[in-house]
Design an enzyme around this catalytic site. Sequence first.
Site, PDB file in Angstrom:
ATOM      1  N   SER A 122     -25.650  86.017  24.712  1.00  0.00           N
ATOM      2  CA  SER A 122     -25.927  86.116  26.144  1.00  0.00           C
ATOM      3  C   SER A 122     -27.301  86.729  26.380  1.00  0.00           C
ATOM      4  O   SER A 122     -27.871  86.577  27.453  1.00  0.00           O
ATOM      5  CB  SER A 122     -24.861  86.975  26.831  1.00  0.00           C
ATOM      6  OG  SER A 122     -24.819  88.252  26.232  1.00  0.00           O
ATOM      7  N   HIS A 143     -23.237  79.343  26.102  1.00  0.00           N
ATOM      8  CA  HIS A 143     -22.934  80.684  26.613  1.00  0.00           C
ATOM      9  C   HIS A 143     -21.705  80.633  27.527  1.00  0.00           C
ATOM     10  O   HIS A 143     -21.776  80.211  28.676  1.00  0.00           O
ATOM     11  CB  HIS A 143     -24.150  81.245  27.358  1.00  0.00           C
ATOM     12  CG  HIS A 143     -23.894  82.608  27.915  1.00  0.00           C
ATOM     13  ND1 HIS A 143     -24.409  83.049  29.111  1.00  0.00           N
ATOM     14  CD2 HIS A 143     -23.140  83.639  27.451  1.00  0.00           C
ATOM     15  CE1 HIS A 143     -24.000  84.278  29.345  1.00  0.00           C
ATOM     16  NE2 HIS A 143     -23.224  84.653  28.347  1.00  0.00           N
ATOM     17  N   GLU A 155     -23.092  77.945  30.080  1.00  0.00           N
ATOM     18  CA  GLU A 155     -24.522  77.605  30.096  1.00  0.00           C
ATOM     19  C   GLU A 155     -24.847  76.904  28.782  1.00  0.00           C
ATOM     20  O   GLU A 155     -24.615  77.467  27.702  1.00  0.00           O
ATOM     21  CB  GLU A 155     -25.363  78.879  30.254  1.00  0.00           C
ATOM     22  CG  GLU A 155     -25.178  79.535  31.612  1.00  0.00           C
ATOM     23  CD  GLU A 155     -25.959  80.845  31.780  1.00  0.00           C
ATOM     24  OE1 GLU A 155     -26.504  81.068  32.862  1.00  0.00           O
ATOM     25  OE2 GLU A 155     -26.016  81.640  30.818  1.00  0.00           O
ATOM     26  N   ASN A 194     -27.377  85.765  34.112  1.00  0.00           N
ATOM     27  CA  ASN A 194     -27.774  87.160  33.904  1.00  0.00           C
ATOM     28  C   ASN A 194     -29.163  87.443  34.458  1.00  0.00           C
ATOM     29  O   ASN A 194     -29.434  88.534  34.953  1.00  0.00           O
ATOM     30  CB  ASN A 194     -27.694  87.530  32.420  1.00  0.00           C
ATOM     31  CG  ASN A 194     -26.241  87.618  31.971  1.00  0.00           C
ATOM     32  OD1 ASN A 194     -25.344  87.778  32.793  1.00  0.00           O
ATOM     33  ND2 ASN A 194     -26.000  87.469  30.678  1.00  0.00           N
TER      34      ASN A 194
END
Length: 649
Positions: A122, A143, A155, A194
């Site tokens: 991540s 991800h 992802e 993120n």
Amino acid sequence: MMELEIENLAVLGAGSMGHGIAEVAAIAGYDVFLRDVEEDLVREGYDQIEWSLNKLAEKDQIDEDAEQVLDRISTTVDLETAVADADLVIEAAPENLELKRQIFEAVDSATSDETILATNTSSLRVSDIATATERPEYCCGLHFFNPPVKMDLVEVVSGDQSSEAVVDSAYEFVNSMGKTPIRVRKDVPQFVVNNVLTPFMGEAAWMLDEEAATIEAIDAAMVFKRGYPMGPFELNDFGGLDIFAHTRDQWNDPVPASIRSRIESDDLGRKTGAGFYDYDGGGGASYGPRQGDGVETTRIEARMINEAAKLVGDDVADPSDIDVAMRLGGGLPEGTCRTGDKLGLDVVLDTLERLYERTGADRYEPADYLVKLVDDGHTGESAGAGFYDYRDGGPYHYISHEVTDDGVLQVLFDREERLNAFSTDMFDEVQRLLETSNTDEVSCVVFEGAGDRAFSAGADITGFTTAEPTELMHIDEAIQAIYEYPRPTIAKIDGFCLGAGLEITLACDIRVATTGSTLGSPEIDLGLIPGGGGTQRLVRLLGEPRTKELVFRGMKISAEQAADWGILNRAVPEAEFEATIDDIVSDLVDGPQTALEVAKHVINEGQNGSLETGLALESQGFGLLTTTDDMLEGVAAFNQDRAPEFGDE
Ligand SMILES: C/C=C/C(=O)SCCNC(=O)CCNC(=O)[C@H](O)C(C)(C)COP(=O)(O)OP(=O)(O)OC[C@H]1O[C@@H](n2cnc3c(N)ncnc32)[C@H](O)[C@@H]1OP(=O)(O)O
């Protein structure tokens, strides 16, 4: 390189991500090897999968027995055994670059040349891991979000050297598991979710450092004024302040003092009993709707929107993918690009420029793409364009739709992550779709909810504190647009159908539900009443006693009871559901379109007036239909003892 076939999977690491990924893949029918370095770790992961599968089976959320799914999962501590037959290897080891590189190197020599090697990292760059192999073109990032069984987003990340075919195959693999993949076309640190979510927590902490507002005020403002599911401090406590700081440090990004000082005193958040809030003695996060007054929420959102603009401008991801990612992976009520278009990108840019000028901090430097959008006059929805183009009404974010060859307009309420709860945007989209659809091409409309849990769990409750009363009152207009649509409408109900969901159903002409579905009007439990026609349509359908009990007590009733009361045309077992709908649709598609339209109009309008008025309407309609070709065809078909073939009239 052609797209690669994936049948067998190896997951390396049996921790919470690894065993979760293995479980999801096995549920989807893949044979999976789960591997960790010690027997105990593998056993623990396997036991967790077993526990979770039993829960899913209990709730009827998987199609097979837990045992059948478990049969597809093998465990081992031996790396070569795990990966020998794998078409795809997903590494889910701790976030340590050296460790991940070692694993990739070992996997590279133990697999066939065509095995795809994916990392679930991540926070590291995929390319930094991939270069440990001889074939970085076969590497990519997958991800998943925690817990993989519950979180729909994945992802799919291209490393610097990933081949398109490899990334396409990985993307299709994610699709095949019923998850939602988004393409992250470049290997930027932290990918999409993120990247955009970090300023949510970070900027709140910078504001605290400056004493611009208190912890409670900022959390209250973001939750109750802006509709976020958690406040930024609450979220940071949830994830762990050390995790937040670790990622920032990794990329040499500054960490606010309010976070750094808490880490120094080992107040890392929930896991240590204290962070921004005190969880041991203090009862945890506590703030109320009225505490957020005066907080400059735009400051936090401007930074998130700026990150999104960098991703779009650098061609990392499209606005629509970013928005899906932020909804599914970040739990946000709407996508960040969409938020920017609603706030006004000029307002966002002004905010950033002001902060950049005052502090000189890099984090406020406006993205080139944001500056360009504003320079071009694309400042958002009210200007007709921003991240999205609104000149033709704009994209649909929350519904999807298509018109089939035989003219069935299929409308999917597509907000599965919130049980298809209706935000004001979502109501607007339904209304816009119906108002702009070409009724000459549509023979009937079928409404259904995405996923297998809900038709719709009602209006979006989190929007009640953020929207203006006048906005919420417009709900009725979208529902009325369904009621007044000139073609027959069908509500295809599978699962929860509550509040506004029930009101939409009541505005449809024909309502069919699966027997496991639940219908009701729970608005009273929120201190509200049905606001989309529910009280009025129900009382006309059920009479006063049942309507009042349903509304006053916020009752939820089974589909069988709803059918018994006359709310539904019928409740049918799951196995008969599709066929029942198809039968109804086919009668409507093959029926005389003008007569169907007149019938709907006469029934809808007639019941609102006196019997005399209704009879007069019916008589006019009948007279009009005796002049149509459809009537001639109907009579001819009767005389010739054949099925009629109606035209457009
Ligand atoms: C004019 C019209 C007014 C109205 O319509 S008012 C709204 C009327 N509707 C309701 O009051 C129903 C609210 N929802 C519920 O009570 C529960 O849900 C259910 C009983 C339907 C299902 O419960 P469970 O199986 O435990 O699922 P879950 O975890 O509550 O829901 C999954 C995710 O969906 C979100 N969600 C569900 N309903 C709504 C809603 N109406 N507005 C906003 N979000 C909703 C949740 O919060 C959660 O999200 P996360 O996973 O992020 O926690």
